[in-house]
Design a protein around this motif. Structure first.
Motif, mmCIF file in Angstrom:
data_model
loop_
_atom_site.group_PDB
_atom_site.id
_atom_site.type_symbol
_atom_site.label_atom_id
_atom_site.label_comp_id
_atom_site.label_asym_id
_atom_site.label_seq_id
_atom_site.Cartn_x
_atom_site.Cartn_y
_atom_site.Cartn_z
ATOM 1 N N LEU A 34 0.822 -1.207 0.000
ATOM 2 C CA LEU A 34 0.000 0.000 0.000
ATOM 3 C C LEU A 34 0.859 1.262 0.000
ATOM 4 O O LEU A 34 0.477 2.294 -0.556
ATOM 5 C CB LEU A 34 -0.931 -0.014 1.211
ATOM 6 C CG LEU A 34 -1.897 1.164 1.350
ATOM 7 C CD1 LEU A 34 -2.833 1.259 0.153
ATOM 8 C CD2 LEU A 34 -2.699 1.049 2.644
ATOM 9 N N GLN A 38 0.547 4.793 -2.119
ATOM 10 C CA GLN A 38 0.551 6.110 -1.488
ATOM 11 C C GLN A 38 1.646 6.989 -2.081
ATOM 12 O O GLN A 38 1.428 8.181 -2.361
ATOM 13 C CB GLN A 38 0.760 5.978 0.015
ATOM 14 C CG GLN A 38 0.750 7.328 0.742
ATOM 15 C CD GLN A 38 1.472 7.280 2.082
ATOM 16 O OE1 GLN A 38 2.463 6.569 2.233
ATOM 17 N NE2 GLN A 38 0.969 8.023 3.047
ATOM 18 N N THR A 43 -5.006 5.274 -5.541
ATOM 19 C CA THR A 43 -5.832 4.504 -4.606
ATOM 20 C C THR A 43 -6.138 3.138 -5.209
ATOM 21 O O THR A 43 -6.735 3.060 -6.289
ATOM 22 C CB THR A 43 -7.151 5.232 -4.300
ATOM 23 O OG1 THR A 43 -6.861 6.493 -3.696
ATOM 24 C CG2 THR A 43 -8.021 4.413 -3.359
ATOM 25 N N ILE A 47 -7.230 -3.838 -0.866
ATOM 26 C CA ILE A 47 -6.043 -4.043 -0.042
ATOM 27 C C ILE A 47 -6.193 -5.428 0.572
ATOM 28 O O ILE A 47 -7.176 -5.699 1.272
ATOM 29 C CB ILE A 47 -5.927 -2.981 1.057
ATOM 30 C CG1 ILE A 47 -5.934 -1.566 0.456
ATOM 31 C CG2 ILE A 47 -4.642 -3.198 1.869
ATOM 32 C CD1 ILE A 47 -6.063 -0.467 1.493
ATOM 33 N N LEU A 58 -1.530 4.514 7.943
ATOM 34 C CA LEU A 58 -1.688 4.510 6.485
ATOM 35 C C LEU A 58 -2.896 3.670 6.083
ATOM 36 O O LEU A 58 -3.711 4.091 5.255
ATOM 37 C CB LEU A 58 -0.420 3.961 5.823
ATOM 38 C CG LEU A 58 -0.468 3.786 4.308
ATOM 39 C CD1 LEU A 58 -0.708 5.108 3.603
ATOM 40 C CD2 LEU A 58 0.811 3.130 3.814
ATOM 41 N N SER A 61 -6.169 5.410 6.681
ATOM 42 C CA SER A 61 -6.463 6.494 5.742
ATOM 43 C C SER A 61 -7.083 5.990 4.443
ATOM 44 O O SER A 61 -7.680 6.766 3.693
ATOM 45 C CB SER A 61 -5.186 7.283 5.442
ATOM 46 O OG SER A 61 -4.277 6.529 4.656
ATOM 47 N N TYR A 62 -6.934 4.686 4.159
ATOM 48 C CA TYR A 62 -7.516 4.115 2.942
ATOM 49 C C TYR A 62 -8.786 3.316 3.226
ATOM 50 O O TYR A 62 -9.402 2.786 2.301
ATOM 51 C CB TYR A 62 -6.498 3.201 2.247
ATOM 52 C CG TYR A 62 -5.478 3.951 1.430
ATOM 53 C CD1 TYR A 62 -5.663 4.173 0.067
ATOM 54 C CD2 TYR A 62 -4.328 4.461 2.022
ATOM 55 C CE1 TYR A 62 -4.729 4.861 -0.687
ATOM 56 C CE2 TYR A 62 -3.383 5.159 1.277
ATOM 57 C CZ TYR A 62 -3.593 5.349 -0.072
ATOM 58 O OH TYR A 62 -2.666 6.041 -0.819
ATOM 59 N N ARG A 63 -9.164 3.216 4.490
ATOM 60 C CA ARG A 63 -10.277 2.337 4.867
ATOM 61 C C ARG A 63 -11.582 2.723 4.169
ATOM 62 O O ARG A 63 -12.391 1.858 3.826
ATOM 63 C CB ARG A 63 -10.454 2.344 6.386
ATOM 64 C CG ARG A 63 -11.424 1.293 6.896
ATOM 65 C CD ARG A 63 -11.405 1.253 8.407
ATOM 66 N NE ARG A 63 -10.128 0.814 8.942
ATOM 67 C CZ ARG A 63 -9.801 -0.465 9.089
ATOM 68 N NH1 ARG A 63 -10.639 -1.417 8.727
ATOM 69 N NH2 ARG A 63 -8.630 -0.789 9.593
ATOM 70 N N GLU A 64 -11.796 4.000 3.942
ATOM 71 C CA GLU A 64 -13.031 4.453 3.295
ATOM 72 C C GLU A 64 -12.895 4.543 1.773
ATOM 73 O O GLU A 64 -13.883 4.766 1.085
ATOM 74 C CB GLU A 64 -13.436 5.828 3.852
ATOM 75 C CG GLU A 64 -13.695 5.855 5.351
ATOM 76 C CD GLU A 64 -14.827 4.924 5.751
ATOM 77 O OE1 GLU A 64 -15.804 4.829 4.978
ATOM 78 O OE2 GLU A 64 -14.742 4.304 6.824
ATOM 79 N N LYS A 65 -11.696 4.358 1.252
ATOM 80 C CA LYS A 65 -11.466 4.524 -0.188
ATOM 81 C C LYS A 65 -11.260 3.207 -0.909
ATOM 82 O O LYS A 65 -11.550 3.098 -2.109
ATOM 83 C CB LYS A 65 -10.240 5.424 -0.413
ATOM 84 C CG LYS A 65 -10.396 6.830 0.146
ATOM 85 C CD LYS A 65 -9.192 7.696 -0.169
ATOM 86 C CE LYS A 65 -7.976 7.309 0.649
ATOM 87 N NZ LYS A 65 -6.844 8.261 0.448
ATOM 88 N N SER A 66 -10.757 2.212 -0.232
ATOM 89 C CA SER A 66 -10.466 0.910 -0.841
ATOM 90 C C SER A 66 -11.218 -0.179 -0.089
ATOM 91 O O SER A 66 -11.606 -0.015 1.067
ATOM 92 C CB SER A 66 -8.961 0.609 -0.796
ATOM 93 O OG SER A 66 -8.216 1.602 -1.448
#
Length: 208
Positions: A34, A38, A43, A47, A58, A61-66
């Motif tokens: 990941l 970044q 994105t 994951i 890190l 920060s991607y939990r809502e996007k991926s």
């Protein structure tokens, strides 16, 4: 359908990474891979992994996007194998694996075995970094490169009987074995070569 998988090994240069992202229908960050997404401001769709090598902040920060596909730390499969499974289940028949070289040798060896693993699932997996492209073949197949480009042919199993046309060093039913290194550092004489092999061989093409 093309999938891009990025592991947490040696990070590819920007040009290679962005080209791979552009060509992919599905992008998967494998655990610590990941950080490469970044770094280049991309994105991933998924994951995948047990999340033991990715920074917690890190990841958050991607939990809502991926989409996160988490696995237990104690498992039989590697994170990269799980990512291959996810890609195939979502329809991928061509897989490019980046970030799979450099670092731990055991990871590199297990990643090489995934070329056959993916093939058994109906997908063609290629590993690539800034120096080489690695693929797995059997039977009669075409190879394309540039005149003077280095290519190595390495048996996956105990031996392979190989014939090659279009390379500098002629191979006429040469028996390549895993007991003695041969087939390393051949050279394209022209842009097209034809290889015949009765068993699986790794094809390693240098980019320089």
């Amino acid at each position: 359908m093309k999938a891009l998988l990025v592991a947490s090994g040696l990070a590819p240069h920007r040009g290679l990474f962005l080209r791979a992202v552009r060509d992919a229908d599905l992008t998967i960050a494998i655990d610590g891979g990941l950080r490469i997404f970044q770094e280049y401001g991309v994105t991933p769709h998924l994951i995948v992994g047990d999340m033991d090598s990715v920074d917690a902040g890190l990841l958050e920060s991607y939990r809502e996007k991926s989409i996160l596909v988490t696995a237990p730390a104690e498992k039989n499969e590697t994170d990269t194998a799980l990512a291959v499974d996810e890609a195939v289940e979502r329809g991928a028949d061509q897989i490019l694996l980046l970030g799979a070289t450099g670092g731990r040798i055991d990871h590199l060896l297990s990643n090489l075995m995934l070329l056959k693993y993916a093939m058994n699932k109906g997908a063609i997996l290629t590993m690539e970094d800034d120096e080489q492209e690695i693929s797995l073949h059997r039977g009669t197949f075409d190879l394309f490169g540039n005149e003077g480009q280095t290519i190595s042919i390495i048996p996956m199993n105990k031996q392979a009987v190989v014939t090659a046309r279009g390379l500098y060093y002629p191979l006429d039913r040469l028996v390549l074995t895993n007991e003695k290194p041969r087939g390393v550092s051949n050279v394209f004489q022209k842009k097209h070569a034809v290889i015949e092999s009765d068993d699986f061989v790794f094809i390693c093409k240098d980019k320089q």
